[in-house]
Design a protein around this motif. Structure first.
Motif, PDB file in Angstrom:
ATOM      1  N   LYS A 622      37.557   9.664  17.417  1.00 45.20           N
ATOM      2  CA  LYS A 622      37.040   8.443  18.030  1.00 45.20           C
ATOM      3  C   LYS A 622      37.561   7.253  17.241  1.00 45.20           C
ATOM      4  O   LYS A 622      37.594   7.285  16.027  1.00 45.20           O
ATOM      5  N   ARG A 623      37.938   6.235  17.987  1.00 46.80           N
ATOM      6  CA  ARG A 623      38.479   5.041  17.346  1.00 46.80           C
ATOM      7  C   ARG A 623      37.365   4.023  17.136  1.00 46.80           C
ATOM      8  O   ARG A 623      36.677   3.638  18.086  1.00 46.80           O
ATOM      9  N   VAL A 624      37.191   3.591  15.890  1.00 47.39           N
ATOM     10  CA  VAL A 624      36.164   2.614  15.547  1.00 47.39           C
ATOM     11  C   VAL A 624      36.834   1.428  14.866  1.00 47.39           C
ATOM     12  O   VAL A 624      37.895   1.554  14.254  1.00 47.39           O
ATOM     13  N   LYS A 625      36.182   0.304  15.002  1.00 41.82           N
ATOM     14  CA  LYS A 625      36.684  -0.917  14.390  1.00 41.82           C
ATOM     15  C   LYS A 625      35.968  -1.138  13.059  1.00 41.82           C
ATOM     16  O   LYS A 625      34.752  -1.085  12.980  1.00 41.82           O
ATOM     17  N   LYS A 626      36.742  -1.418  12.005  1.00 33.75           N
ATOM     18  CA  LYS A 626      36.187  -1.627  10.677  1.00 33.75           C
ATOM     19  C   LYS A 626      36.740  -2.913  10.078  1.00 33.75           C
ATOM     20  O   LYS A 626      37.670  -3.509  10.611  1.00 33.75           O
ATOM     21  N   ARG A 627      36.124  -3.278   8.960  1.00 38.27           N
ATOM     22  CA  ARG A 627      36.584  -4.444   8.220  1.00 38.27           C
ATOM     23  C   ARG A 627      36.883  -4.042   6.790  1.00 38.27           C
ATOM     24  O   ARG A 627      36.242  -3.158   6.229  1.00 38.27           O
ATOM     25  N   ARG A 628      37.870  -4.725   6.231  1.00 43.20           N
ATOM     26  CA  ARG A 628      38.209  -4.465   4.843  1.00 43.20           C
ATOM     27  C   ARG A 628      38.688  -5.754   4.193  1.00 43.20           C
ATOM     28  O   ARG A 628      39.138  -6.678   4.872  1.00 43.20           O
ATOM     29  N   LYS A 629      38.581  -5.782   2.886  1.00 44.66           N
ATOM     30  CA  LYS A 629      38.995  -6.955   2.143  1.00 44.66           C
ATOM     31  C   LYS A 629      40.516  -7.015   2.066  1.00 44.66           C
ATOM     32  O   LYS A 629      41.185  -6.010   1.960  1.00 44.66           O
ATOM     33  N   VAL A 630      41.012  -8.257   2.116  1.00 42.45           N
ATOM     34  CA  VAL A 630      42.444  -8.493   2.002  1.00 42.45           C
ATOM     35  C   VAL A 630      42.678  -9.239   0.699  1.00 42.45           C
ATOM     36  O   VAL A 630      42.014 -10.233   0.414  1.00 42.45           O
ATOM     37  N   ASP A 634      48.609 -11.788  -5.993  1.00 45.98           N
ATOM     38  CA  ASP A 634      48.042 -12.147  -7.300  1.00 45.98           C
ATOM     39  C   ASP A 634      46.694 -11.490  -7.560  1.00 45.98           C
ATOM     40  O   ASP A 634      46.112 -11.686  -8.631  1.00 45.98           O
ATOM     41  N   GLY A 635      46.180 -10.731  -6.615  1.00 49.04           N
ATOM     42  CA  GLY A 635      44.885 -10.089  -6.789  1.00 49.04           C
ATOM     43  C   GLY A 635      43.705 -10.924  -6.342  1.00 49.04           C
ATOM     44  O   GLY A 635      42.553 -10.531  -6.555  1.00 49.04           O
ATOM     45  N   MET A 636      43.960 -12.060  -5.719  1.00 45.52           N
ATOM     46  CA  MET A 636      42.891 -12.927  -5.242  1.00 45.52           C
ATOM     47  C   MET A 636      42.430 -12.466  -3.857  1.00 45.52           C
ATOM     48  O   MET A 636      43.210 -11.925  -3.075  1.00 45.52           O
ATOM     49  N   ASP A 637      41.147 -12.689  -3.589  1.00 46.85           N
ATOM     50  CA  ASP A 637      40.593 -12.321  -2.285  1.00 46.85           C
ATOM     51  C   ASP A 637      41.098 -13.292  -1.227  1.00 46.85           C
ATOM     52  O   ASP A 637      41.064 -14.513  -1.409  1.00 46.85           O
ATOM     53  N   ALA A 638      41.546 -12.724  -0.130  1.00 48.70           N
ATOM     54  CA  ALA A 638      42.072 -13.530   0.984  1.00 48.70           C
ATOM     55  C   ALA A 638      41.239 -13.366   2.237  1.00 48.70           C
ATOM     56  O   ALA A 638      41.717 -13.581   3.341  1.00 48.70           O
ATOM     57  N   GLY A 639      39.999 -12.936   2.086  1.00 45.12           N
ATOM     58  CA  GLY A 639      39.134 -12.786   3.247  1.00 45.12           C
ATOM     59  C   GLY A 639      39.052 -11.342   3.721  1.00 45.12           C
ATOM     60  O   GLY A 639      39.315 -10.391   2.967  1.00 45.12           O
ATOM     61  N   TRP A 640      38.676 -11.196   4.945  1.00 42.10           N
ATOM     62  CA  TRP A 640      38.486  -9.878   5.558  1.00 42.10           C
ATOM     63  C   TRP A 640      39.391  -9.766   6.770  1.00 42.10           C
ATOM     64  O   TRP A 640      39.748 -10.760   7.401  1.00 42.10           O
ATOM     65  N   GLU A 641      39.767  -8.541   7.083  1.00 40.96           N
ATOM     66  CA  GLU A 641      40.552  -8.271   8.284  1.00 40.96           C
ATOM     67  C   GLU A 641      39.969  -7.061   8.999  1.00 40.96           C
ATOM     68  O   GLU A 641      39.405  -6.162   8.372  1.00 40.96           O
ATOM     69  N   GLU A 642      40.119  -7.053  10.294  1.00 38.93           N
ATOM     70  CA  GLU A 642      39.654  -5.937  11.112  1.00 38.93           C
ATOM     71  C   GLU A 642      40.786  -4.966  11.361  1.00 38.93           C
ATOM     72  O   GLU A 642      41.946  -5.375  11.510  1.00 38.93           O
ATOM     73  N   TYR A 643      40.428  -3.695  11.394  1.00 41.29           N
ATOM     74  CA  TYR A 643      41.424  -2.664  11.679  1.00 41.29           C
ATOM     75  C   TYR A 643      40.721  -1.511  12.394  1.00 41.29           C
ATOM     76  O   TYR A 643      39.489  -1.403  12.384  1.00 41.29           O
ATOM     77  N   TYR A 644      41.501  -0.672  13.014  1.00 43.23           N
ATOM     78  CA  TYR A 644      40.983   0.480  13.742  1.00 43.23           C
ATOM     79  C   TYR A 644      41.181   1.734  12.906  1.00 43.23           C
ATOM     80  O   TYR A 644      42.250   1.964  12.338  1.00 43.23           O
ATOM     81  N   ASP A 645      40.119   2.518  12.855  1.00 43.41           N
ATOM     82  CA  ASP A 645      40.151   3.779  12.122  1.00 43.41           C
ATOM     83  C   ASP A 645      39.787   4.912  13.076  1.00 43.41           C
ATOM     84  O   ASP A 645      39.126   4.690  14.104  1.00 43.41           O
ATOM     85  N   TYR A 646      40.251   6.079  12.748  1.00 41.18           N
ATOM     86  CA  TYR A 646      39.987   7.262  13.564  1.00 41.18           C
ATOM     87  C   TYR A 646      39.044   8.186  12.805  1.00 41.18           C
ATOM     88  O   TYR A 646      39.280   8.503  11.628  1.00 41.18           O
ATOM     89  N   ILE A 647      37.970   8.600  13.473  1.00 41.72           N
ATOM     90  CA  ILE A 647      36.978   9.496  12.882  1.00 41.72           C
ATOM     91  C   ILE A 647      37.032  10.808  13.648  1.00 41.72           C
ATOM     92  O   ILE A 647      36.776  10.852  14.854  1.00 41.72           O
TER      93      ILE A 647
END
Length: 846
Positions: A622-630, A634-647
């Motif tokens: 099943k394809r689910v939508k998730k969020r992860r840190k970008v 330089d190792g600085m946080d650039a926000g969050w992005e959405e991606y699709y994962d398969y379970i």
């Protein structure tokens, strides 16, 4: 001042207070003066009605009207004396009243104010001409051109008036006075055209003589000559051209003059004179300034010359261009190519040899191959010209030899030169010489292209033993070249030596480094398939899967099993797919696993049964939508992005999380269902429905309390960064249970700390005991609160049933009390949920 009112006769008048502006800030919408004027214009606020028409019936009224108008004009002039428009209006009005003397007086007064105004003089003269006052007009013009001799409009008006009066002598006299001031070229042409209109050719010639001296340009001399030609004076026209050539001399030569001179002689059919003129000009004018001259010369020769003359003109022109280019940049090899191509098509062999030698002498300054790529083609073209056009084989061999000596083979080489030299020797039937050339090339600077060319030559000669030796040398030089191994094995296969080909393949796949191993393995497997050795193919697939677990290998293996005839081919393919699915579970690329399952499903749709197809469909993720840190580089946080994962359903690591999410979703649905049933129960009076509502509501609240406690415990132990429950459809149990929570805790701790020692395990046991005690406390508190809520709900239901038999007024009051109690009960439940706000259940549901 006393007031006029009777009631306040003796009291002083009160002065009204001036309103004070409290807010002195600027208004949000500002109005500009331009906007006010525009609105006034649009609304026509200042438009005055036209004055009434006045009819004058006698002389006295006329004089009164004239007096009034003159007073208005005089007032306007008095206000702004320098405005010429007022003077002109005044004079034109006097003219309309037939008062010419007064109009002249106004104009004279205006001239006293501004005597350099051309418009004023023109209006003055036009008034005199309009009223047929010719002498007055001449007087005005004479005064005007005396004061303003450079005002060409005044001169033009003057000569136009004289010509309209057919005063030819007077007009000529005015022109002569004008030409003394040496005006622009067009006014000289006006004078010439005036004389031509009256057939005065000699006078026009005299004017041209003066004109070319005042404005000595090439274009004016050409016009003079064309004037003579147009009127049939050929000798005079030629004389004018010759005078122009002498006048400009060799320091100021212009190609336009010579082109016009040549075209004149061409019209007179004097082609020899034309050639002399062109050659004279081409010898003395710089070539970059004689493009039109070249072009005209070429066109003339094409019309009236022979073939040799035309070709000589074109070739000489282009030769000159190429010579200029190669002189400016000797390393411009493209210019050398064009120059040599021209000479090869129309030139002698000696000229071509000379230019080739000059071209190849310009060796690139740096020993870098990118600078030599164009240069080397000069040598190639030189050798081909000597072989094909000049038919000089010895000179061709010398060219190849000299080229190979010039190239710095220690830094780089050109395989094309070696191969062309060898092919030349083959065409001369000198196989020994060709082999020596290629052998020398491989020994001094081995390259893949040289080996391939040498092998191709030996294959054409059917020298297979030499091909084997060359392949061996080739593979010693580049053992990582998979194409060489494949070609060698294909050669042995064509020759029928299968075992030798198989040995070559085995030796190839055993190399530690290969540039394209997938191509080599595919060729080996295809070779065994062609030999109809399915068992060997299976062994190869097994050896390949030991090295890589790529999804395409599994799919290819399964399709091969499906292609092998047999009753159990589908079972064999299914077995391969199952093995691939198990091996790809540990793969991070879930897309590859999905590709395998899709290929498996396609196979089952073609050759499988409904049960096997259903089994594969159950394995689909099943394809689910998730969020992860970008994070940036330089190792600085650039926000969050959405991606699709398969379970995947059979992925055990995701089961606890899915179960928890499913329980949260079930709790939400159950809560909504309870609220709906409460609304239905408030309208119905059935006892059984009320009991059912009590049970469902109690169960829902128990499930909610247990859910909140379990979520709080799970919140403390989770270490995942993010999770999204929007696409999850898994089903879970109502209460959650301690067993599932225990499994979730274990798996999360295993994922977080997989390498802890025995001391860390003791700490883990202590934390488990503490967590279990906390869960028991939370479950006790939730059960006690849920039991209290059940008692309150039952009492409320009993009161509701008792009140159903009372009057309508009492029933309405009871319903209001019941509604208040329900609201209070919901607030208490929501209060407990706020206390456990650490859980993210509500956020995940949203």
């Amino acid at each position: 001042m006393a007031s006029t009112s009777g009631g306040a006769a003796g009291k002083p008048q009160r002065i009204p207070k001036v309103a004070k502006v409290k807010n002195k800030m600027p208004a949000p919408v500002q109005i500009t003066a331009e906007q006010l004027l525009r609105e006034a214009k649009e609304r026509e606020l200042e438009v005055l009605p036209p004055p009434p028409k006045q009819k004058i019936s006698d002389e006295e009224e006329l004089k009164e009207y004239q007096l009034r108008k003159r007073k208005e004009f005089e007032d306007n002039i008095r206000k702004n004396r320098g405005l010429i428009g007022n003077w002109l209006k005044y004079a034109q009005w006097e003219e309309s009243q037939k008062e010419l003397d007064r109009a002249r007086s106004v104009y004279e007064r205006a001239i006293d104010v501004e005597h350099r105004n051309i418009t004023l003089w023109l209006k003055y003269s036009e008034m005199e001409m309009k009223n047929r006052q010719v002498n007055h007009a001449r007087n005005v013009f004479d005064r005007a051109i005396t004061i303003l001799p450079r005002a060409n409009q005044l001169w033009l008006k003057y000569v136009y008036m004289e010509e309209m009066l057919v005063n030819i002598a007077g007009c000529r006299q005015v022109f002569e006075r004008w030409m003394e001031w040496e005006p622009e070229e067009q006014y000289w042409h006006q004078y010439v055209n005036f004389e031509l209109r009256f057939k005065e050719i000699d006078r026009a010639r005299t004017i041209y003589e003066r004109f070319v001296m005042v404005h000595p340009t090439v274009q004016n001399w050409i016009k003079y000559a064309r004037f003579e030609e147009r009127h049939g004076f050929t000798a005079s026209s030629r004389k004018v051209f010759e005078r122009a050539v002498e006048f400009f001399g060799e320091d100021h030569m212009d190609e336009k003059l010579y082109v016009a001179f040549a075209k004149f002689e061409e019209h007179q059919k004097e082609h020899d004179r034309v050639r002399v003129i062109y050659k004279y000009a081409l010898d003395r004018i710089p070539k970059q300034e004689a493009q039109d001259l070249f072009k005209s010369y070429t066109i003339h020769e094409k019309k009236y010359g022979d073939r040799a003359g035309i070709e000589n003109v074109i070739v000489s022109k282009r030769k000159f261009q190429y010579e200029e280019e190669v002189k400016a940049n000797p390393n411009n090899y493209d210019a050398w190519f064009d120059y040599l191509r021209l000479l090869e098509s129309d030139g002698t062999v000696d000229q071509v040899h000379e230019v080739y030698e000059r071209a190849i002498a310009n060796v690139p300054p740096t020993p870098e191959k990118r600078f030599w790529r164009r240069y080397i083609y000069l040598w190639i073209n030189y050798a081909l010209y000597e072989e094909l056009e000049a038919k000089d084989m010895e000179r061709t061999r010398m060219v190849y030899k000299a080229c190979l000596e010039v190239i710095p083979h220690k830094k780089f080489t050109f395989a094309k030169i070696w191969l062309l030299c060898a092919q030349f020797e083959v065409r001369q039937k000198n196989l020994g010489g060709a082999r020596r050339v290629l052998g020398n090339a491989i020994g001094r600077c081995p390259k893949d292209k040289l080996f391939k060319g040498y092998i191709e030559l030996e294959l054409q000669l059917r020298e297979f033993d030499r091909c084997r030796i060359l392949y061996e040398k080739f593979l010693e030089f580049g053992p990582e070249n998979c194409t060489s191994w494949i070609k060698f094995a294909e050669l042995e296969t064509i020759l029928g030596d299968v075992e030798r080909a198989r040995a070559i393949y085995e030796l190839a796949i055993s190399q530690p480094k290969l540039d394209m191993p997938e191509m080599l393995w595919k060729s080996y497997i295809d070779f065994e398939i062609e030999q109809e050795e399915p068992q060997r193919v299976r062994e190869l697939y097994g050896r390949l899967l030991e090295r890589t677990q790529h999804v395409k290998v599994w799919i290819s293996y399964a399709k091969f099993e499906l292609s092998v005839a047999g009753d159990d081919m589908a079972a064999r393919a299914r077995k391969i797919f199952e093995q691939g699915n198990r091996s790809l579970r540990s793969c991070d690329e879930k897309e590859e696993r999905l590709m395998l399952l899709e290929a498996w499903r396609d196979v089952e749709e073609e050759a499988g049964s409904a049960e096997s197809l259903e089994k594969v469909n159950k394995l689909m993720p099943k394809r689910v939508k998730k969020r992860r840190k970008v994070q940036t580089e330089d190792g600085m946080d650039a926000g969050w992005e959405e991606y699709y994962d398969y379970i995947f359903p059979e992925d055990e690591a995701n089961q606890p999380n899915l179960k928890l999410l499913a329980m949260a979703k079930r709790w939400k649905e159950q809560k909504e269902r309870v609220e709906e049933e409460e609304e239905e129960g408030s309208t119905s009076g059935d006892d059984e429905d009320d009991d059912d509502d009590d049970e469902k509501q109690g169960g829902g609240e128990r499930g909610a309390a247990g859910m909140l406690a379990m979520a709080k415990q799970w919140k403390k132990q989770r270490n995942a960064d993010e999770i999204d429950i929007s696409g999850s459809d898994e089903e879970g149990s109502e209460g959650g249970g301690d067993e599932s929570r225990g499994k979730t805790t274990k798996q999360l701790r295993k994922q977080k700390d997989p390498d802890k020692d025995s001391s860390s395990e003791e700490e883990t046991r202590e934390r488990k005991k503490k967590g279990r005690a906390e869960r028991e406390d939370s479950s006790d508190s939730s059960s006690s609160s849920s039991s209290e809520d059940e008692d309150r709900q039952k009492k409320g239901k009993r009161r509701k049933r008792a009140s159903s038999s009372s009057s309508s007024s009492s029933s309405s009051s009871e319903e209001e009390d019941e509604t208040e109690r329900d609201k209070e009960r919901r607030r208490r439940i929501e209060g407990r949920q706020d206390e456990d706000a650490d859980t993210d259940i509500s956020d995940d549901d949203d």
